[in-house]
Every structure is written in C-alpha cells, then in structure tokens.
Design a protein around this motif. Structure first.
Motif, PDB file in Angstrom:
ATOM      1  N   PHE A 195      66.507  61.347  -2.775  1.00  0.00           N
ATOM      2  CA  PHE A 195      66.984  60.160  -2.573  1.00  0.00           C
ATOM      3  C   PHE A 195      68.183  60.118  -1.629  1.00  0.00           C
ATOM      4  N   ASP A 197      69.582  62.185  -0.019  1.00  0.00           N
ATOM      5  CA  ASP A 197      69.480  62.600   1.525  1.00  0.00           C
ATOM      6  C   ASP A 197      68.843  61.686   2.377  1.00  0.00           C
ATOM      7  N   LEU A 198      68.125  60.866   2.057  1.00  0.00           N
ATOM      8  CA  LEU A 198      67.325  59.643   2.802  1.00  0.00           C
ATOM      9  C   LEU A 198      68.518  58.510   2.880  1.00  0.00           C
ATOM     10  N   PHE A 199      69.001  58.327   1.818  1.00  0.00           N
ATOM     11  CA  PHE A 199      70.266  57.375   1.959  1.00  0.00           C
ATOM     12  C   PHE A 199      71.120  57.698   3.041  1.00  0.00           C
ATOM     13  N   ALA A 201      70.996  59.916   5.409  1.00  0.00           N
ATOM     14  CA  ALA A 201      70.497  60.021   6.800  1.00  0.00           C
ATOM     15  C   ALA A 201      69.991  58.570   7.348  1.00  0.00           C
ATOM     16  N   GLY A 202      70.085  57.589   6.537  1.00  0.00           N
ATOM     17  CA  GLY A 202      69.960  56.083   6.933  1.00  0.00           C
ATOM     18  C   GLY A 202      71.233  55.961   7.197  1.00  0.00           C
ATOM     19  N   LEU A 203      72.254  56.218   6.843  1.00  0.00           N
ATOM     20  CA  LEU A 203      73.546  55.568   7.268  1.00  0.00           C
ATOM     21  C   LEU A 203      74.272  56.692   8.286  1.00  0.00           C
TER      22      LEU A 203
END
Lengths: 210, 210
Positions: A195, A197-199, A201-203
């Motif tokens: 989670f 990581d995705l968060f 990466a999105g930022l």
DNA sequence: ATAGACATACCATCCGGTCGGTCGCCGGGC
DNA sequence: GCCCGGCGACCGACCGGATGGTATGTCTAT
C-alpha cells in the motif's frame, strides 16, 4: 492479582480479574464488529461480558455511550501512533512511508475497531458524530501536512492536491476491514508495504505529462 | 421481479405516476442512506413513499428483501458500466483510466447507493451477503483483469499484485460516500481524474528502486 | 366471479432504560 | 476492638413504547 484500584471482590465476581468497564468494552467491540451495533442487544452484550445490565448502566450512560467510548479509545491510539511517526527525524518521504505502513499495520491488528468505526458512525448522536469527525479530521490533517511538506520540497508531485491523495489512501486503509482476514495470504506488514509503495509511487513527480 | 413494462396505475395513488415498487425503492434508498437501515422503520419508509404497509409487503417479502433489491440494482448498474469500458477498444492503460474515472463518477452520482452498500451489508441475511459478495467479486476481477493485462504487456509494474492495487483503489472509491458532498469544491469528474491519475501513476513501471 | 393490488387493524415480541434494593467495605466514634 | 452508618458497586425484575410482520377486508379491472 490486585485490581488497579486495589479493590478486590471475593465471592460475587467469579470469572475474571479484569475490571468491569474493560470487560464491557472488549465484549462490545467484538460483538459490534461481528453483528453490528443495532443487532447487538444490551442483554446479549452484558451476558457476553459476564456482568449484568445494572453494572453496565452504572458505568455507561447508555448503549450509545459505550459505542462512543470505543471510538475515543481507537482515536486516541491512532493519533498517538501518527504523532510518533510525523514528529520523527529524517526525510519526509521516509517518515510518510513509515506512517503509511504503520496505519495499515495498526488497522489489521485492530480490525474490529475499524469495522465498527466506519460502519456504525451514524448510530452515534449528532453531536458525538461531530466530535468524532473533528478528531478524525485532525488525524487526516496531520497526515496531509507531511504530504504538503514533501510537495514544497519537490519530492512529491504538486499537481494533485494533497487532500485528495491522503483521502484516497485512507479510503483504502479503511476498506481493509471489509476484505482483510487475519491468517490470509498476506500479513499486515506485507499489505502495508504494498500500500505504501503504491501510495508513494503515485506521489512521485512525473517527468512527462501524458 | 418482472414488472418492467406492465405498469398499472390505479386512481388510488394520488401524488405520483411512478409505480409503487419504484417509489418504495427510491424512498428506501434515500432513508437508508440518511439514517441507516436499522434506524428506518417500515412505517416511516412506507409513509415517505406515500404507500401503506400492505402495499409494501405485497411486493417485498420483508424489509430485508427491500434492502436486497437495492443491492441488486446497484450491482447490475456497476457491472454493466464496467463491461462497457473493459470491452472497448484501445490500449489497456486508456481503458483502465476510463473505467477508473467512471467508477468514481458513477459513485458520486449515486452516493446514497454506495453509502448503503458498504454500511448495511451486514444487515442482510447470511446467504444474501454471500450472493452480494460473489457478484461484487466478479466486478473486482473484471477490473483486475485489465491491470493484469497491462502488467503482462509491461505498461504496468508487476512487482505489486494486481489484486492489491485494485483493492486499494476500490477502497478509496468506496470511501467517497463518507466524505464527498455534492456541491463541494470538486466535481465528480475532477475527483475521478485525480483518483485515476494517482492510481495509474502508482502502477507505472519503476525505473529505479529507492 | 376471480385475481391481483392495495388498505387497515392488530399482534407478539423485544429492547433500551429504570429503579428500588442488596452486599461488602471503610472510616469513625467510643 | 467493635459496632454503626454511609456509600459506591452491582443486581435484576420490570416498563412503556416501538417494531416487523400478518390477517383479513375492499376495490377495481378483466
């Protein structure tokens, strides 16, 4: 052996050494999470806690009050943990990652609390709902402040409002109570790592807009 | 329920030309979303719909049955829309983006449904909960298939399970019903664009691990 | 006449909350 | 040392009201 009060009942309290309010709180947490607030009758609740109605209404003004106490406990715990990560040393990206992982970890460790939190908010009286939302909002803002800090430093993209990013993340975290099962394929730590990581990466700053 | 075309209007229904089941459905959707399933009594419900209890129990077997009908309606709508995007032409990244935007858009256009969906699932009987989860799972898998397709093509990173990414996104979407207000600062389309942007950015292949 | 579409009156049950009462402890007067 | 009175903790029978559901009647179109 002794209670924190130093009070000890001899014959009338056979089963537990735990204090009555605590017994009620944990029984309520379990039952409200399993069946929902409305489906759990006061009688069922006090029986599960091994006490009587009189005892419950001695400590809690109402069934509603008991629910509110659960909210206060979980809010205090969450806020305390977040403060630990937000106030730490180090680059904001790392602090945010740690906090993002931890909120997942804490959530799966207290799934019952989370389940109640979002499912039964509307069962509280209006002013208590407001109180809960207010405290929850402080939590949100503390988290958001880290994102904004990173945006000012240029380590996070600034073309997406920090508010949106944080809201999206918390939505995902809250949703854990719907699908995560203890003992499933993934541990809380693993989910938290993914989670976060995705968060992050999105930022991450975008090089070229598509 | 096959009351799609044969509508009967009697002279005894004064205010609306809408069929009675539809009136009940929309009144129930509004009230369940506002006050919750348990807080809404059957009497209150039928009064709001402008019918009587007898009418309601003529069309629905129980209050539970009415709730289930709401679930079926929203599930059918969601699945239909998703199929439209998933089965379209074009690169998977674009199809996924469109679907991701649309699910936000549809959600904010039907906030009441979403609010009920996640808040009152536990009020359904056990077998109906299973039925709802099953259909919901199909929706999830259809969405996930797009992510996996992109992962195979190399346009999405493959070091995060597609399942996790999709679950995270749907969590955020579901959470909309908690905070999004119609008429607020952001339109549904704007939120959808931001959400999809963050979602896809999170799925973009990483060049260098940090 | 028959069947469906409602209306109305009614019921059994259950629920949150109350209230008078009990029990054991504790401080104090003697 | 010992009784006394008060006090907080706890008990549990009881209450008023609301709730989901039903039984039966009535109206209307066919």
């Amino acid at each position: 052996m002794q209670n924190t009060d130093g009070r000890k009942r001899s014959a009338t309290a056979p089963d537990r050494g735990t204090a009555v309010p605590d017994r009620l709180l944990s029984a309520a947490t379990r039952l409200f999470a399993e069946q929902g607030f409305e489906r759990t009758s006061v009688q069922e609740l006090v029986s599960a806690a091994g006490v009587t109605k009189g005892a419950m209404y001695h400590y809690f003004a109402s069934k509603d009050d008991l629910l509110y106490a659960i909210y206060q406990r979980v809010l205090a715990m969450q806020m305390e943990r977040l403060n630990g990560f937000a106030g730490a040393e180090g680059p904001v990206r790392e602090r945010l990652r740690q906090a993002a992982i931890d909120v997942v970890h804490t959530t799966v460790d207290n799934l019952d609390d989370t389940r109640i939190f979002f499912r039964s908010l509307h069962m509280l009286s209006a002013d208590r709902q407001i109180a809960v939302r207010k405290e929850r909002r402080q939590y949100h803002e503390r988290f958001r402040a880290m994102v904004e800090e990173g945006q000012r430093q240029g380590v996070f993209r600034a073309d997406v409002p920090a508010d949106i990013a944080v809201t999206q993340y918390f939505g995902a975290v809250h949703h854990l109570s719907t699908w995560y099962r203890t003992g499933g394929a993934l541990t809380g730590g693993e989910v938290g790592a993914y989670f976060a990581d995705l968060f992050l990466a999105g930022l991450s700053p975008v090089e070229s807009a598509d």
